[in-house]
Design an enzyme around this catalytic site. Structure first.
Site, PDB file in Angstrom:
ATOM      1  N   ASP A  51      40.966  23.431 107.258  1.00  0.00           N
ATOM      2  CA  ASP A  51      41.742  23.658 106.035  1.00  0.00           C
ATOM      3  C   ASP A  51      41.403  22.585 104.993  1.00  0.00           C
ATOM      4  O   ASP A  51      41.856  22.644 103.845  1.00  0.00           O
ATOM      5  CB  ASP A  51      43.253  23.741 106.311  1.00  0.00           C
ATOM      6  N   SER A  52      40.527  21.624 105.372  1.00  0.00           N
ATOM      7  CA  SER A  52      39.957  20.681 104.407  1.00  0.00           C
ATOM      8  C   SER A  52      39.200  21.432 103.315  1.00  0.00           C
ATOM      9  O   SER A  52      38.949  20.882 102.237  1.00  0.00           O
ATOM     10  CB  SER A  52      39.010  19.707 105.110  1.00  0.00           C
ATOM     11  N   ASP A  90      40.899  26.606 111.506  1.00  0.00           N
ATOM     12  CA  ASP A  90      42.119  25.813 111.338  1.00  0.00           C
ATOM     13  C   ASP A  90      43.266  26.719 110.921  1.00  0.00           C
ATOM     14  O   ASP A  90      43.129  27.499 109.975  1.00  0.00           O
ATOM     15  CB  ASP A  90      41.884  24.817 110.186  1.00  0.00           C
ATOM     16  N   LYS A 120      42.668  25.836 115.587  1.00  0.00           N
ATOM     17  CA  LYS A 120      43.149  24.448 115.670  1.00  0.00           C
ATOM     18  C   LYS A 120      44.559  24.395 115.064  1.00  0.00           C
ATOM     19  O   LYS A 120      44.817  25.001 114.030  1.00  0.00           O
ATOM     20  CB  LYS A 120      42.215  23.479 114.932  1.00  0.00           C
ATOM     21  N   GLU A 122      47.832  21.633 114.235  1.00  0.00           N
ATOM     22  CA  GLU A 122      48.263  20.236 114.115  1.00  0.00           C
ATOM     23  C   GLU A 122      49.617  20.025 114.808  1.00  0.00           C
ATOM     24  O   GLU A 122      50.467  20.911 114.792  1.00  0.00           O
ATOM     25  CB  GLU A 122      48.405  19.849 112.629  1.00  0.00           C
ATOM     26  N   GLU A 189      42.801  11.870 114.617  1.00  0.00           N
ATOM     27  CA  GLU A 189      42.403  11.484 113.257  1.00  0.00           C
ATOM     28  C   GLU A 189      43.052  10.182 112.816  1.00  0.00           C
ATOM     29  O   GLU A 189      44.277  10.009 112.897  1.00  0.00           O
ATOM     30  CB  GLU A 189      42.768  12.621 112.277  1.00  0.00           C
TER      31      GLU A 189
HETATM   32  O1  KIV Z   1      40.440  20.383 108.121  1.00  0.00           O
HETATM   33  C1  KIV Z   1      39.559  19.707 108.677  1.00  0.00           C
HETATM   34  O2  KIV Z   1      38.401  19.654 108.254  1.00  0.00           O
HETATM   35  C2  KIV Z   1      39.939  18.965 109.863  1.00  0.00           C
HETATM   36  C3  KIV Z   1      38.949  18.007 110.440  1.00  0.00           C
HETATM   37  C4  KIV Z   1      38.844  16.818 109.582  1.00  0.00           C
HETATM   38  C5  KIV Z   1      39.238  17.672 111.826  1.00  0.00           C
HETATM   39  O3  KIV Z   1      41.022  19.126 110.342  1.00  0.00           O
END
Ligand code: KIV
Length: 271
Positions: A51-52, A90, A120, A122, A189
């Site tokens: 989600d980055s 994510d 993924k 959190e 992280e």
């Molecule tokens: O969103 C992302 O890119 C991440 C990574 C930095 C692990 O969660």
């Protein structure tokens, strides 16, 4: 992944086996087909549609605003370029926190509509029962502890996490609880290297660090950071392997100059 395995499809069991064999796991992010294909051909073990992308792709200030539909689009696009790496998506903010039912539905969309091979999520203990339900319907889940960017306002910024004894102990417990819930790996992280090493040796699943030192079982960076494309700031834990942002700017300046002075196109580039 070792050279001979590089050209076969990497699966979740391959990733968990890498911890046992001591082979470090490489992971980078991608949000589109072209970049995903370059990373895949380079031999990355895992490609994460993070989600980055909200920040380094869509230009937002943090990761909170990205939607399920946008993440599905990014994941579907990355899927087109990925043939060997494990593709993980994510789960965006509020796609899994509201109810377990919503989390199952959204996790399933990533596999069904976008071709991801896992998701993924959190969070630690409070997310464990939801994670277990996702795992129980056959969806591999990667956990994420430490500086979890979806909690940025609660943390008050992108601060190092786990520096206080009580927080470090809670994170260690969270990692064990996530393992129990069935995650196949955990991203750690921005936490002290010593804590990340301790967590890594306390669980049987691989840890993948970002700003968490060399004691993790693998490493992840945001690709636009690694390539020097995201030029707003450079966190201490980022290593620039290229200066692609500067290269693109230089190329564009040369193009503008050639257009303005009629040096482009040449006769050879015309019909
Ligand atoms: O969103 C992302 O890119 C991440 C990574 C930095 C692990 O969660």
């Amino acid at each position: 992944m070792s050279q001979e395995k590089k050209h076969s499809k990497i699966t979740v069991p391959d990733i968990t086996a890498m911890k046992a064999s001591g082979e470090k796991i490489s992971m980078l992010t991608a949000y589109d087909a072209l970049m995903a294909e370059i990373l895949d051909v380079a031999g990355l073990d895992i490609i994460l549609v993070g989600d980055s992308g909200a920040m380094v792709y869509a230009g937002h200030e943090n990761t909170l605003s990205i939607t399920m539909d946008e993440m599905i689009f990014y994941t579907k696009s990355a899927r087109q370029g990925v043939h060997h790496a494990l593709l993980i998506a994510d789960m965006p903010y509020l796609s899994y926190q509201i109810s377990a039912e919503k989390a199952l539905e959204n996790a399933g969309r990533f596999l069904k509509e976008a071709g991801a091979e896992g998701v993924k999520v959190e969070g630690g203990e409070p997310m464990a029962s939801t994670i277990k339900k996702i795992v129980d319907i056959g969806i591999p889940v990667m956990g994420h502890l430490g500086l979890t960017p979806q909690s940025i306002h609660a943390f008050g910024g992108y601060k190092l996490q786990g520096t206080e004894q009580v927080d470090a102990e809670r994170m260690l417990k969270d990692a064990k609880v996530l393992e129990q819930a069935g995650v196949f790996s955990i991203v750690l992280e921005k936490i002290p290297a010593k804590l990340a090493t301790k967590i890594s040796s306390s669980v049987n699943i691989p840890t993948i660090g970002i700003g968490a030192g060399a004691g993790c079982d693998g490493q992840v960076l945001v690709t636009q950071d690694l390539l020097g494309m995201y030029r707003k700031f450079k966190p201490k834990f980022v290593r620039h392997y290229a200066a692609i942002g500067d290269e693109i700017e230089k190329a564009c300046k040369n193009y503008i100059s050639d257009v303005k002075s009629s040096r482009f196109p040449s006769d050879d580039e015309s019909f």
